[in-house]
Design an enzyme around this catalytic site. Sequence first.
Site, PDB file in Angstrom:
ATOM      1  N   ASP A 187      42.707 -31.549 -35.518  1.00 54.16           N
ATOM      2  CA  ASP A 187      41.751 -31.817 -34.637  1.00 54.16           C
ATOM      3  C   ASP A 187      41.237 -30.232 -34.159  1.00 54.16           C
ATOM      4  O   ASP A 187      41.064 -29.505 -34.934  1.00 54.16           O
ATOM      5  CB  ASP A 187      42.386 -32.678 -33.603  1.00 54.16           C
ATOM      6  N   HIS A 231      42.805 -40.486 -38.176  1.00 52.02           N
ATOM      7  CA  HIS A 231      42.576 -39.209 -37.578  1.00 52.02           C
ATOM      8  C   HIS A 231      43.660 -38.506 -37.560  1.00 52.02           C
ATOM      9  O   HIS A 231      43.717 -37.387 -37.665  1.00 52.02           O
ATOM     10  CB  HIS A 231      42.025 -39.276 -36.224  1.00 52.02           C
TER      11      HIS A 231
END
Length: 331
Positions: free
Chosen positions: A107, A308
Site C-alpha cells: 500500500d 487489497h
Amino acid sequence: MPPTPTPARTHHLLPTPAGRTHAVQQGRQGPLVLLLHGFPESWHAWRHQLPALAAAGYRVVAIDVRGYGRSSKPESVEAYRMLDLVADNVAVVEALGERSAVVVGHDWGATIAAVSALTRPDVFRAVGLLGVPYTPPGGPRPSEVFAGMGGEGAGEEFYVSYFQRPGRAEAEIEPDVRGWLAGFYAALSADTMPAPGAPDPHFVGAGGTLRERFPAGVLPSWLGERDLDVHAGEFERTGLTGALNRYRNMDRDWADLAGYAGAPITQPSLFIGGARDASLAWLADAVKAYPETLPGLCGSHVLDGCGHFVQQERPDETNRILIDWLASLPA
C-alpha cells in the site's frame, strides 16, 4: 533431527530523522529485509512474513512508519513528505549496522519502498511492491488528478481528496477507531467487499462519510478480533493525524521528486497484487509499463480472488513468492 526453532522476535527503538523509529526484528543473521506497512496499519501487518522470512535465513525488520504505532510523530504536516520517510529508512538500515537492504512495502509502504529504491539505490539493492504498482514521479499535480476522480453519483469525492483536508477524516474515524477500521478492512478485502453495483467505498457522497459505505458487522477471514484489537489499540493511543498526513504531502512529493520524473527503478524488483484490488484497475497502465519503469522486474504476480491486503489475505502464497524472489537475488 529436531526442527530448527524460529528466531525470537525483538523490538527496538532506533534513532532516525523522525526522532525514533520502532522496529520489530526476527532473525539475527542473513541479508537484511526491511518491511514497510501501509494505511491504516502498523508493523503488525507483517506478522506472517516475519517468522517465515527469518526461518528462510533472512534478517527481517518491520517498522512502524513515522506517525504510526510506537514511532515518533512529528507535529507538522510537512514532516511526512516522502523524502523524510526515505531518510528514516536509510537511518534504520544504518542503525542496524548494515550498509544495504532489500525493501518491501505494501500500500503506501509500496510507494515509500519504490521511492527509497529510486532515490537511494546505494542502500536499497532490490525492491518488492505489494498492492500498489510503481508509477514514476511526474505527470499532473496529484491534487488535481484526485479532484477530478468523481464517483458514479453527483458530488462524490475520492477518498484521497477527502483525507487531504486536516481534521476532516479524523472527525469521522476517531470517535470509533475500532469500528471504522473493521469496516475499512472489510471494504477492501475479497471476501467481504461490497457487491458489484453497491456504492463504491473509495468515494464519499455529498455530505456523507466513508464509513456509511463500509460493510457492517463482518470481519474478513484474515482478520481476527485479536489482530483488530492490535491495530485499533495503536490508533486509539496515537490518533490518526500522523497516518493521514502522508496523504497531505502528495503535492509536496510531486515537487520534491520533479528531478526523477519518468525515472525507472533499475534494481531487481517484484510485484504482487490482488486481482480484486481496485488499485490494479486504476493503475492498469502502470502495470503495462513495467518493461520500461521496472526493467529489473523478476516477477509480477496477480493473485486470483485476493483483495487489497495481499500479505494478510494470502500469507502462504505471498511468503512463497517473496522467499523464492529473495533467494534469486545477487548476494
